[in-house]
Design a protein around this motif. Sequence first.
Motif, mmCIF file in Angstrom:
data_model
loop_
_atom_site.group_PDB
_atom_site.id
_atom_site.type_symbol
_atom_site.label_atom_id
_atom_site.label_comp_id
_atom_site.label_asym_id
_atom_site.label_seq_id
_atom_site.Cartn_x
_atom_site.Cartn_y
_atom_site.Cartn_z
ATOM 1 N N ALA A 194 0.956 -1.166 -0.073
ATOM 2 C CA ALA A 194 -0.040 -0.021 0.050
ATOM 3 C C ALA A 194 0.771 1.314 -0.067
ATOM 4 O O ALA A 194 0.664 2.126 -0.907
ATOM 5 N N SER A 195 2.014 1.465 1.013
ATOM 6 C CA SER A 195 2.953 2.465 0.897
ATOM 7 C C SER A 195 3.530 2.644 -0.313
ATOM 8 O O SER A 195 3.760 3.734 -0.900
ATOM 9 N N GLY A 196 3.932 1.590 -1.151
ATOM 10 C CA GLY A 196 4.737 1.684 -2.209
ATOM 11 C C GLY A 196 3.856 2.258 -3.612
ATOM 12 O O GLY A 196 4.345 2.987 -4.467
ATOM 13 N N LEU A 197 2.697 1.578 -3.542
ATOM 14 C CA LEU A 197 1.717 1.902 -4.679
ATOM 15 C C LEU A 197 1.340 3.428 -4.432
ATOM 16 O O LEU A 197 1.149 4.126 -5.274
ATOM 17 N N CYS A 198 1.241 3.769 -3.089
ATOM 18 C CA CYS A 198 0.749 5.447 -2.675
ATOM 19 C C CYS A 198 1.987 6.325 -3.120
ATOM 20 O O CYS A 198 1.972 7.289 -3.737
ATOM 21 N N LEU A 225 5.189 12.031 0.453
ATOM 22 C CA LEU A 225 5.992 11.096 0.108
ATOM 23 C C LEU A 225 7.203 10.907 1.004
ATOM 24 O O LEU A 225 7.663 9.733 1.154
ATOM 25 N N GLY A 226 7.738 12.007 1.431
ATOM 26 C CA GLY A 226 8.992 12.086 2.325
ATOM 27 C C GLY A 226 8.741 11.180 3.628
ATOM 28 O O GLY A 226 9.635 10.548 3.905
ATOM 29 N N VAL A 227 7.673 11.007 3.955
ATOM 30 C CA VAL A 227 7.416 10.336 5.314
ATOM 31 C C VAL A 227 6.878 8.818 5.082
ATOM 32 O O VAL A 227 7.283 8.098 5.941
ATOM 33 N N LEU A 228 6.700 8.621 3.741
ATOM 34 C CA LEU A 228 6.229 7.153 3.565
ATOM 35 C C LEU A 228 7.651 6.485 3.147
ATOM 36 O O LEU A 228 7.686 5.124 3.630
ATOM 37 N N LEU A 259 -5.898 11.995 0.614
ATOM 38 C CA LEU A 259 -5.135 12.930 -0.064
ATOM 39 C C LEU A 259 -5.001 12.474 -1.410
ATOM 40 O O LEU A 259 -5.130 13.502 -2.236
ATOM 41 N N LEU A 260 -4.939 11.249 -1.938
ATOM 42 C CA LEU A 260 -4.719 11.089 -3.159
ATOM 43 C C LEU A 260 -6.033 11.487 -4.210
ATOM 44 O O LEU A 260 -5.926 11.918 -5.061
ATOM 45 N N SER A 261 -7.191 11.086 -3.578
ATOM 46 C CA SER A 261 -8.445 11.578 -3.927
ATOM 47 C C SER A 261 -8.460 12.947 -4.507
ATOM 48 O O SER A 261 -8.902 13.413 -5.526
ATOM 49 N N PHE A 262 -7.805 13.777 -3.382
ATOM 50 C CA PHE A 262 -7.961 15.071 -3.579
ATOM 51 C C PHE A 262 -7.278 15.461 -4.691
ATOM 52 O O PHE A 262 -7.564 16.685 -5.413
ATOM 53 N N LEU A 263 -6.052 15.098 -4.666
ATOM 54 C CA LEU A 263 -4.781 15.503 -5.773
ATOM 55 C C LEU A 263 -5.465 15.246 -7.184
ATOM 56 O O LEU A 263 -5.419 15.921 -8.054
ATOM 57 N N ILE A 264 -6.181 13.704 -7.232
ATOM 58 C CA ILE A 264 -6.878 13.470 -8.530
ATOM 59 C C ILE A 264 -8.006 14.363 -8.875
ATOM 60 O O ILE A 264 -7.872 14.930 -9.994
#
Length: 382
Positions: A194-198, A225-228, A259-264
Amino acid sequence: MFNLIEVITSMGIDVNTFRTCFSVIVPFVVSLALGWLFVPRVLLLSRKKHLYDIPDYRKLHTSPIPRLGGVTFFPVLLMSFCLTVGFWILFSMDGVLADVDSYMARFILLTVGMMGLFLTGVTDDLIGVSYQAKFVVQFLCAMLFPLSGLWLNDFSGLFWLHTIPAWLGVAITVFLIVYVMNAVNLIDGVDGLASGLCSIALFTFGLAAAMKEQYLFCMASFGMLGVLIPFWFYNVFGSADRGKKIFMGDTGSLTLGFLLSFLIVYLSGLDKDSSPKGMLLIGLSTLLIPLMDIPRVMLARIRQGRNPFTPDTNHIHHKLMRAGLSPKCTMAFLLGASAFLVAFTILLIHLGCNLTLILLLEVALDVALHIAINRFIAQKER
């Protein structure tokens, strides 16, 4: 007030290039440093307080492992983002942030939604929350987007649609947000997956935001991305026996999905203004593997006469391991497949291919992949 832009201009450096580098490097480095600082502390706290993810028949680990790694995601993102914006204003860098008030409503509501999901995730990781209650919270948080004036109003040719009515755009936006959050949550079944895909998605969105000169969104992408990265390291390579392994839990997956949906949704609305084009399809391609996995799994449960929301071991990562791959090979395979899909989508869009046909081709590739996996599983069982 110190005007950094005047100094940069006097040095002969392109201002837009400097702003882009600043909005990429500063939040990324700050989040990376804070991640390395806080993830080990959360790990230690989880061990001392016995806050473990207990193994069962669906899970791969055989010993209790701390699962509060996701607690670090939202606070670190908020710290790095606010610090970067503060420096931007302090140094009088102007640009799009000169009119920062036009962004405030959306970012404030984004913060409210992430905080609501953060608290829901912490509660679920500690004492458990029913899936009905989580759906209600997800729906309420998703409704914050339309309230700020942000929803999908143009598909840019995807499904042969362009401008769509507001009522339809709002409904699709809310559905997409809830869908993405659950997709990220459900794919979190193998270390680093999950963290890799994100991370792939955040890197893609961050570059797109930088190219569109959307510096606030670039900061948000690279800040998360930095904290992941340090979390991914502890999640994949940490030893459970030595107390160095940690899971993100629902706290991390819900805030990441939001956050990802917000960016999309936001970047998709800029297709007419600047490149890259086709951001809705590019955004979907970054998460196509978990997005396609949900309907397949739910249909399989319905065919078996079961509740479609009950957990099982039929997700794509479970199938790959039944086919003979190790957990780490499964993670690497799916991350590679996701990176390929993103690059494949961007290339075909650049070549001018129809967006709907690109999506249909990617869906066909996903179906072919599952057919191949099923054959390997059948051979292995024989």
